[in-house]
Design an enzyme around this catalytic site. Structure first.
Site, PDB file in Angstrom:
ATOM      1  N   CYS A 150       0.802  -1.232   0.000  1.00 31.74           N
ATOM      2  CA  CYS A 150       0.000   0.000   0.000  1.00 31.74           C
ATOM      3  C   CYS A 150       0.838   1.287   0.000  1.00 31.74           C
ATOM      4  O   CYS A 150       0.353   2.335  -0.434  1.00 31.74           O
ATOM      5  CB  CYS A 150      -0.982  -0.008   1.160  1.00 31.74           C
ATOM      6  N   HIS A 243      -1.662   6.788   3.497  1.00 31.72           N
ATOM      7  CA  HIS A 243      -0.222   6.713   3.719  1.00 31.72           C
ATOM      8  C   HIS A 243       0.407   7.960   3.074  1.00 31.72           C
ATOM      9  O   HIS A 243       0.247   8.199   1.877  1.00 31.72           O
ATOM     10  CB  HIS A 243       0.362   5.456   3.084  1.00 31.72           C
TER      11      HIS A 243
END
Ligand code: NAP
Length: 351
Positions: A150, A243
């Site tokens: 990710c 993120h």
């Protein structure tokens, strides 16, 4: 057009829930089977998830009454999207591929296998051809494709236009990764509230190797990795979704800030692809001096667009910038679905 039947492995987890959500009313795909561990199998999804559903909005109506199966071949579907925990994904995904299913996986287990495509359709759609070699080599009727870690995905989307326009030699990246990236229940609250953790097991290695494979060139039956060296520092922070990554890059050719921003802005290789989950733009450059921020920008392009900002000179390498992407959508569920859409348009499923 009849829809392609999809099974979701790991349907009860954070990524599995997000896949089920994104596949509500998908124009090409229909969820016909859901599976998870033995402790969930045999029960109705709505019952198991009543107190576990963790994302917005509510549990999709179409899946509430569906019965959860065990993760074994025999599911009624052509393709499975796997959101299995990596402790079990290796063997289960192989069993499905052997049994003739197309597998689009979120788990890390197969990503770096030389005959397994590690795909971001905007970056390396041609790597999908590795499937032919994989099937021949392994004697499988089905096959496995994977999406990246990710945090790899946001970084690699940002690096691709730099590589194509100016060449890329070195990358140093520091991540600040959201809690949902650790699955559910994830990091204990006592460890993360009022804190950050400067360690995520195996994450730095993934970021450093996966980006090179994705940015590499398909040559015959193998990928020649990109030469750009990547050095990563990964941190878990008390943010729910998204993120954020601070990257410094050394380019092969000189470039101005305007040229780099133009390269980010002009990057939309899937513009005319017709893939339903492809965002209008995979990258957007934000000019605000304090952007991108997870709170404001994580859902750009329905969670499929990575937001970039703060491009400026780096005193050690050439330039530095910040990139943010939604770990559960662009970094997992949406990525696996986009890969499945690519498989349809390239003729690997839905014949
Ligand atoms: P999660 O919330 O912990 O969910 C794990 C899933 O695996 C659950 O459905 C669980 O079913 C199932 N499972 C566990 N043990 C099993 C077994 N023995 N047999 C069959 N199923 C089993 O994890 P997640 O965050 O959704 O992540 C899923 C995968 O995606 C992982 O490989 C992860 O590394 C990867 N990934 C996650 C993210 C993210 O942002 N979270 C991003 C990219 C990739 P039960 O509920 O029945 O136990």
């Amino acid at each position: 057009m009849s829809k392609i039947s999809i099974g979701v492995l790991g349907a009860t987890g954070m990524v599995g829930q997000t896949i089920l959500n994104l596949l509500s009313n998908h124009p090409w795909f229909e969820v016909t089977a859901i599976a998870a561990s033995e402790q969930s199998a045999g029960k109705k999804y709505g019952e198991v998830m009543a107190s576990r559903w963790n994302i917005s909005p509510e549990i999709p109506e179409y899946v509430r009454e569906m019965k959860i199966s065990e993760c074994r071949p025999g599911l009624e579907c052509e393709m499975v999207l796997s959101a299995l925990d990596s402790s079990v994904a290796l063997e289960i995904e192989q069993e499905f591929a052997k049994a003739g299913y197309a597998v689009s996986s979120n788990a890390s287990n197969h990503r770096m296998h030389p005959d397994v495509p590690l795909l971001i359709p905007e970056v390396n759609a041609d790597h999908v051809k590795l499937i032919d070699y994989q099937r021949k080599k392994r004697g499988w009727k089905g096959f496995i494709v994977t999406d990246p870690n990710c945090s790899t995905i946001g970084l690699t989307l940002a690096l691709k236009p730099l590589l194509d326009n100016f060449g890329l030699e070195k990358v140093i990246v520091t991540t600040m990764q959201g809690l949902s990236g650790a699955g559910y229940p994830g990091v204990p609250s006592m460890d993360i509230v009022d804190n950050l953790i400067p360690y995520i097991k195996n994450e730095e290695e993934k970021l450093e190797s996966e980006a090179q494979k994705i940015l590499g060139k398909l040559s015959g039956t193998s990928i020649k990795p990109a030469e750009a060296a990547v050095s990563a520092n990964c941190n878990r922070v008390a943010v729910r979704y998204g993120h954020t990554e601070c990257a410094s890059v050394k380019l092969s050719e000189e470039a101005t800030e305007d040229e780099i921003i133009k390269a980010f802005d002009n990057f939309h290789p899937l513009k005319h692809s017709g893939l339903p989950s492809a965002p209008e733009k995979p990258l957007i450059y934000l000019t605000g001096e304090n952007r991108p921020q997870p709170k404001l920008d994580v859902n750009a392009g329905n969670g499929m667009t990575a937001s970039i900002g703060r491009l400026r000179k780096c005193n050690i390498l050439d330039y530095k910038f910040v990139v943010l992407s939604h770990n559960l959508i662009r970094g997992a569920a949406g990525a696996a679905i986009l890969n499945a859409e690519l498989l349809k348009t390239t003729g690997y499923i839905g014949k």
